[in-house]
Design a protein around this motif. Structure first.
Motif, PDB file in Angstrom:
ATOM      1  N   GLY A 189       0.522  -1.403   0.069  1.00  0.00           N
ATOM      2  CA  GLY A 189       0.092  -0.681  -0.129  1.00  0.00           C
ATOM      3  C   GLY A 189       0.944   0.930   0.246  1.00  0.00           C
ATOM      4  O   GLY A 189       0.327   2.251  -0.352  1.00  0.00           O
ATOM      5  N   TYR A 243      -2.504   2.901  -4.852  1.00  0.00           N
ATOM      6  CA  TYR A 243      -3.454   1.933  -3.604  1.00  0.00           C
ATOM      7  C   TYR A 243      -3.175   2.554  -2.463  1.00  0.00           C
ATOM      8  O   TYR A 243      -4.205   1.375  -2.054  1.00  0.00           O
ATOM      9  CB  TYR A 243      -2.435   0.949  -3.380  1.00  0.00           C
ATOM     10  N   PHE A 266      -6.786   2.233  -0.919  1.00  0.00           N
ATOM     11  CA  PHE A 266      -7.215   1.152  -0.010  1.00  0.00           C
ATOM     12  C   PHE A 266      -7.088   0.560   0.947  1.00  0.00           C
ATOM     13  O   PHE A 266      -7.735  -0.023   0.957  1.00  0.00           O
ATOM     14  CB  PHE A 266      -7.266  -0.230  -1.394  1.00  0.00           C
ATOM     15  N   THR A 312      -7.941  -4.443  -8.474  1.00  0.00           N
ATOM     16  CA  THR A 312      -6.190  -4.157  -8.340  1.00  0.00           C
ATOM     17  C   THR A 312      -5.356  -5.007  -8.951  1.00  0.00           C
ATOM     18  O   THR A 312      -6.619  -6.619  -8.614  1.00  0.00           O
ATOM     19  CB  THR A 312      -5.283  -3.702  -7.377  1.00  0.00           C
ATOM     20  N   HIS A 315      -3.754  -6.875  -7.131  1.00  0.00           N
ATOM     21  CA  HIS A 315      -3.701  -7.993  -6.350  1.00  0.00           C
ATOM     22  C   HIS A 315      -4.748  -8.436  -5.105  1.00  0.00           C
ATOM     23  O   HIS A 315      -4.578  -8.945  -4.625  1.00  0.00           O
ATOM     24  CB  HIS A 315      -2.931  -6.724  -4.815  1.00  0.00           C
TER      25      HIS A 315
END
Length: 236
Positions: free
Chosen positions: A163, A169, A172, A195, A197
């Motif tokens: 992150g 990111y 999130f 994402t 991920h």
């Protein structure tokens, strides 16, 4: 919070009944997350007295977990971690992904365990290892509790690093939620979509009409195993 300290009862039982000299405790973290890997730790602890305060990682504050993990690194006989990526979780299903991560952890140990204590009801590992499943093993077994803390701290650090390394990111809040369901995480998904991920076979996509088309077909879990993709966010 008062708690009953874990013991070596199961480890001693395995030694007495099977002749196992090296017993590894195994626990996982990340099963119920929307993003990030599932992480498994295998820890060999011997029968020495456990560090003060060792228990299931879910009962510890982040600060206490980090402090205890630092102690455990020098206290355990050995430990190793294995991960299964979101792509592997989507392709294999959670049960097989857990086994993949656990095998990686066991293969990375500098010793070969004679027996394994697996936290939970279901044996997702199987042969060739001699496996003893223990419900709430992270509360009752020293080696599993150690694995629980080491796995949680490592995965949380991985998600925080993820992150913090990419501005896209940031919405999130992976450093706060470690990829698990949270209001902030859900709002970010609604706005920005998943994402690379995120797990794309997970049920959260059903509630996101704008991004539902990205959902991948999930591999069904074997009968009796926990269903893949459900919100099992019990190891926040």
């Amino acid at each position: 919070m008062p708690y009953e300290a874990p013991t070596h009862t199961v480890e001693r039982s395995l030694r007495a009944t099977t002749g196992a000299k090296i017993v590894a405790g195994i626990d996982e973290v990340g099963r119920g997350a929307w993003a990030g890997p599932v992480t498994v730790c295998a820890a060999v602890t011997g029968l020495r007295r456990a560090p003060e305060g060792l228990t299931d990682s879910k009962l510890l504050t982040p600060k206490r977990r980090t402090e205890l993990a630092a102690v455990l690194h020098g206290w355990v006989t050995c430990h190793a971690l294995g991960h299964a990526s979101p792509e592997e979780i989507d392709a294999l299903g959670m049960t097989a992904a857990l086994r993949t991560a656990a095998v990686r952890a066991l293969d990375a140990l500098p010793v070969v365990p004679d027996a394994v204590i697996l936290d939970g009801k279901h044996d997702y590992l199987g042969g060739p290892w001699r496996v003893r499943t223990v419900i709430k093993g992270d509360l009752s077994c020293v080696s599993v509790a150690a694995a629980s803390v080491l796995a949680k701290v490592r995965r949380d650090a991985m998600m925080a690093e993820l992150g913090g390394n990419a501005a896209e990111y940031a919405p999130f809040a992976f450093g706060d939620n470690a990829g698990y369901p949270s209001p902030v995480h859900r709002v970010a998904l609604e706005e920005w979509g998943p994402t690379p991920h995120h797990r794309l076979s997970w049920a959260y996509l059903d509630a996101l009409p704008r991004w539902r088309h990205l959902k991948k077909t999930r591999v069904p879990a074997p009968p009796g195993a926990p269903e893949d993709g459900v919100q099992l966010g019990l190891d926040f």
